[in-house]
Design a protein around this motif. Structure first.
Motif, mmCIF file in Angstrom:
data_model
loop_
_atom_site.group_PDB
_atom_site.id
_atom_site.type_symbol
_atom_site.label_atom_id
_atom_site.label_comp_id
_atom_site.label_asym_id
_atom_site.label_seq_id
_atom_site.Cartn_x
_atom_site.Cartn_y
_atom_site.Cartn_z
ATOM 1 N N GLN A 45 3.941 2.169 -1.300
ATOM 2 C CA GLN A 45 4.792 0.985 -1.469
ATOM 3 C C GLN A 45 5.982 1.234 -2.389
ATOM 4 O O GLN A 45 6.915 0.432 -2.424
ATOM 5 C CB GLN A 45 3.980 -0.179 -2.058
ATOM 6 N N ALA A 66 0.636 -2.740 -7.385
ATOM 7 C CA ALA A 66 0.398 -2.998 -5.961
ATOM 8 C C ALA A 66 -0.722 -2.122 -5.427
ATOM 9 O O ALA A 66 -1.587 -2.581 -4.671
ATOM 10 C CB ALA A 66 1.687 -2.763 -5.169
ATOM 11 N N ASP A 67 -0.739 -0.871 -5.859
ATOM 12 C CA ASP A 67 -1.776 0.064 -5.418
ATOM 13 C C ASP A 67 -3.139 -0.336 -5.961
ATOM 14 O O ASP A 67 -4.132 -0.382 -5.232
ATOM 15 C CB ASP A 67 -1.398 1.470 -5.878
ATOM 16 N N ALA A 78 -0.187 -2.029 7.470
ATOM 17 C CA ALA A 78 -1.599 -2.201 7.178
ATOM 18 C C ALA A 78 -1.835 -1.839 5.730
ATOM 19 O O ALA A 78 -0.929 -1.429 5.007
ATOM 20 C CB ALA A 78 -2.437 -1.299 8.103
ATOM 21 N N ASP A 79 -3.063 -2.023 5.280
ATOM 22 C CA ASP A 79 -3.374 -1.627 3.917
ATOM 23 C C ASP A 79 -3.058 -0.157 3.733
ATOM 24 O O ASP A 79 -3.439 0.682 4.549
ATOM 25 C CB ASP A 79 -4.856 -1.869 3.617
ATOM 26 N N PRO A 80 -2.361 0.204 2.651
ATOM 27 C CA PRO A 80 -1.992 1.608 2.450
ATOM 28 C C PRO A 80 -3.209 2.470 2.187
ATOM 29 O O PRO A 80 -4.235 1.995 1.688
ATOM 30 C CB PRO A 80 -1.082 1.541 1.214
ATOM 31 N N LEU A 113 3.843 -0.691 5.498
ATOM 32 C CA LEU A 113 3.654 -2.122 5.357
ATOM 33 C C LEU A 113 2.827 -2.717 6.485
ATOM 34 O O LEU A 113 2.402 -3.857 6.404
ATOM 35 C CB LEU A 113 5.019 -2.825 5.320
ATOM 36 N N GLY A 143 -4.580 -3.870 -4.729
ATOM 37 C CA GLY A 143 -4.739 -4.040 -3.285
ATOM 38 C C GLY A 143 -3.718 -4.967 -2.675
ATOM 39 O O GLY A 143 -4.031 -5.791 -1.817
ATOM 40 N N MET A 144 -2.477 -4.819 -3.077
ATOM 41 C CA MET A 144 -1.409 -5.718 -2.637
ATOM 42 C C MET A 144 -0.760 -5.198 -1.367
ATOM 43 O O MET A 144 -0.345 -4.047 -1.288
ATOM 44 C CB MET A 144 -0.369 -5.842 -3.758
ATOM 45 N N THR A 145 -0.682 -6.043 -0.358
ATOM 46 C CA THR A 145 0.046 -5.729 0.868
ATOM 47 C C THR A 145 1.388 -6.444 0.819
ATOM 48 O O THR A 145 1.439 -7.671 0.725
ATOM 49 C CB THR A 145 -0.740 -6.177 2.118
ATOM 50 N N LEU A 146 2.472 -5.699 0.853
ATOM 51 C CA LEU A 146 3.794 -6.300 0.734
ATOM 52 C C LEU A 146 4.147 -7.095 1.978
ATOM 53 O O LEU A 146 3.656 -6.807 3.073
ATOM 54 C CB LEU A 146 4.837 -5.210 0.499
#
Length: 720
Positions: free
Chosen positions: A88, A707-708, A24-26, A22, A711-714
């Motif tokens: 995520q 999410a993947d 940074a961007d995965p 969480l 481009g979702m950052t939780l």
């Protein structure tokens, strides 16, 4: 398909420190490598048009064909292997599990002097049926279906109480199939009587007037190995007498000259009449037969399938019906009439109004009329002669359900919910009209953190279409928000604002949720429905595409941040949308969808859907179906959105061959790098009866996939 559709579930946890995922961007997930899928040189001739079907073999039953079973295993290996690498996913499943873990209550009802209700403690796989003497007394468990199987895949699927309160008939659903087995419990001893009714589908038993037996509709036993694929024909109505074998049941009603007809049974509350409503598809166009239980012969009351005649109740020889027929013509927003079966006299009780009337129930000497105004619930109360009494007041815009009862009731019960309001259960006093809150779901979510609005947008042909949009407060309309657009658009079924744990989790993750009320649904009556059927079906896809374009134009999201979702007929919607506008969406979640529009009517319940879709047997309808059929409109070397198809091996509503063929063809045609995967659940069906554990696992997979791909950052600490 008209019975409501749900979504499904399943998967593995990710072995990865949540905090680092969480921060940074995965990192990107490695590309999927698809299994090889064999093709066959099969073609069909439709009115002079040759249509190839290279994946016809995937229509075979996965439980009977080892080649199909091997293909399913190979696809699941790829899909689950891909999904478990999404960093995520573990946090999403943990948070979904936390959110799901709250007490869920059904609407109470009274039978034979006792109260009953369904309840789930939180994470139980199936709801439990409870009983209590009064609303204040300690509830007792009556039936706990969680004890019926180790994996939670056997569900309690219906109840029918005898009028004397001595017996309960209850349905058992195995692995999500539409087939039901009905059993009977003695409510005094809490033990089963040994009575068992099999091969019951699309039918609920009804007790006879003296509570010694059950009227029910059943189909002939299918051939071995054909239980989940063969067409359902020749339903007949029987009377089962308690204590006897099913083979000895008395044949009460049949129409061998019309093998496609189905029948539902009603015994009037006064015990005077047996009413049979005949149907032949998903359109609410019914014939009605009745007989006096004093020994009369069957009479044909409504003698064609031109209009809806839904039996509500009776007052002696006066039968109350919800109908879309007017005295001279049509009443597309529906009204309530009585037909006196003794004299033939017809009387209007509740006239057609400005909003669509979706349901009516009789409680005591009152009629509760349920309307939809721009897809939100309104309920009006009338006397039996149609005199208006009052409106039922609700706390905001949402969806209400319930309002059942008997002639001697002094109260009724209902539930109210919205996108940001968990279900609340109320008691309604018939004399005063006062609603008293009994229970409110205690969800780990603050409704004040979210906002719900209803917007209207223009479709391709200028039609004004409503849509609900829900998200966290303070959302910036800068085009960067991951957004999920949901739709259905068919079978006269309205989509209304209701609470969903999975959608709440999506919004908590930072996503926008939008639900479009497309033509083909039941939001504005029969004209709205018909505008999205047969030769007009393209309107539904145009409405959905216009909803996506609206969300982008208004700054909610962008093409790179937009996902779409739908199940069953909604799966068709998603499939058609990505074949027509592959450039418009970043991700797609078609669930248990109807993907081969030329052959759907060849399997199980598919023949019923001809009312909405038409049939490839008709030349003009074939042309319309072929023009949008998702399986047939996938094109070579096109970059399609990232797609996660979901289905189940025991889906005997929309057979999984639809999704199998679509997935195989999509993987073969797709030219882009975005993953196109299929997730096939085992021991599950179209959605009903699916265990909570499986539901959570599947939503974790779907939300992680979104999410993947979006481009979702939780949020920081999400799921911890």
């Amino acid at each position: 398909m008209r019975p409501t559709t749900l979504l499904a579930p399943l998967l593995l946890a990710v072995v990865m420190p949540v905090a680092s995922a969480l921060a940074a961007d995965p990192p990107p997930v490695p590309a999927a490598v698809y299994p090889e899928t064999a093709t066959v040189p099969h073609t069909d001739d439709y009115h002079g048009t040759t249509v190839a079907d290279p994946y016809r073999w995937l229509e075979n039953d996965v439980r009977e064909d080892e080649q199909v079973a091997a293909w399913v295993r190979a696809q699941n290996d790829v899909t689950f292997g891909y999904l478990k690498q999404i960093p995520q996913r573990e946090a999403i499943e943990e948070r979904l599990t936390e959110l799901w873990n709250y007490e869920k209550f059904g609407v109470p009802f009274e039978e034979g002097g006792r109260y009953y209700f369904f309840k789930n403690d939180g994470l139980q796989n199936q709801f439990v049926l409870y009983t209590q003497e009064t609303l204040e007394s300690e509830p007792e468990v009556l039936i706990d279906p969680n004890e019926w199987s180790d994996d939670g895949t056997v569900a309690l699927s219906g109840t029918a109480f005898s009028s004397d309160g001595k017996y309960l008939a209850y349905g058992v659903q195995d692995a999500g199939s539409d087939w039901r087995t009905w059993k009977v419990m003695n409510l005094e001893t809490r033990e089963d009587t040994g009575d068992e009714l099999t091969y019951v589908k699309f039918n609920s038993p009804e007790w006879n007037a003296d509570d010694t037996g059950l009227y029910y509709g059943r189909y002939p036993a299918p051939e071995a190995g054909e239980e989940f694929q063969t067409l359902n024909l020749n339903q007949k109505v029987y009377l089962h007498t308690l204590g006897t074998e099913q083979d000895d049941d008395e044949l009460i009603f049949e129409r061998p000259d019309h093998p496609k007809w189905g029948f539902s049974n009603t015994v009037t509350e006064d015990g005077g009449y047996h009413v049979i409503t005949a149907w032949k598809g998903t359109d609410p166009r019914y014939r009605v037969f009745y007989r006096s239980l004093d020994g009369g012969d069957w009479q044909d009351l409504i003698d064609d399938f031109e209009h809806e005649y839904e039996f509500v109740a009776n007052e002696g020889s006066k039968f109350y019906f919800l109908t879309d027929e007017a005295d001279a013509g049509e009443a597309p927003l529906k009204r309530v009439v009585t037909i006196d079966v003794a004299t033939g006299e017809r009387t209007e009780i509740i006239p057609e109004a400005e909003n669509v009337l979706t349901g009516v129930s009789r409680v005591s000497n009152l009629l509760f009329a349920k309307y939809l105004k721009d897809a939100t619930t309104q309920v009006k109360v009338y006397t039996l002669d149609g005199t208006f009494v009052r409106d039922v007041e609700f706390d905001g815009l949402g969806t209400a359900s319930g309002f059942g009862g008997d002639r001697d009731s002094t109260e009724t019960f209902y539930s109210f919910a919205s996108f940001d309001t968990p279900p609340s259960i109320y008691r309604y006093d018939l004399a005063t009209g006062e609603s008293t809150l009994l229970r409110r779901a205690n969800v780990d979510l603050d409704p004040e953190d979210y906002e719900v609005k209803q917007v209207f947008y223009e479709s391709k042909d200028g039609t004004r279409v409503p849509m609900f949009v829900a998200h966290k407060k303070g959302l910036e309309l800068d085009g960067t928000n991951p957004t999920l657009l949901y739709g259905y658009g068919g079978f006269n079924i309205p989509l209304t604002p209701a609470f969903s744990v999975s959608r709440a989790a999506w919004m908590e993750m930072g996503g926008v949720f939008a639900m479009a009320n497309l033509r083909g649904g039941g939001e504005y009556g029969e004209a709205w429905h018909e505008a999205g059927t047969k030769l007009n079906k393209q309107n539904v896809f145009d409405d959905f595409i216009a909803a996506a374009e609206y969300l982008i134009a208004e700054g909610y999201t962008s093409k790179e941040k937009l996902g779409i979702q739908g199940g069953s007929n909604g799966g068709l919607l998603v499939g058609a949308s990505i074949t027509q506008r592959p450039d418009l969406f970043a991700a797609a979640l078609p669930a248990v969808g109807v993907m081969d529009m030329l052959r759907f009517h060849q399997f199980t319940a598919g023949r019923f859907w001809v009312d909405d879709y038409g049939s490839a047997d008709d030349p003009e309808e074939f042309a319309a179906l072929y023009a949008y059929s998702p399986y047939h409109n996938l094109e070579e070397s096109v970059s399609y959105p990232a797609t996660l198809i979901t289905t189940a091996d025991t889906d005997d509503r929309v057979v999984p061959g639809h999704s199998f063929k679509f997935a195989a063809r999509l993987q073969q045609a797709h030219a882009g790098e975005a993953p196109v995967l299929i997730r096939i659940e085992t021991r599950a069906g179209h959605g009903a009866g699916k265990p909570t554990e499986k539901v959570i696992e599947e939503y974790a997979d779907m939300w992680a996939f979104l999410a993947d791909r979006l481009g979702m950052t939780l949020p920081a600490g999400y799921g911890e």
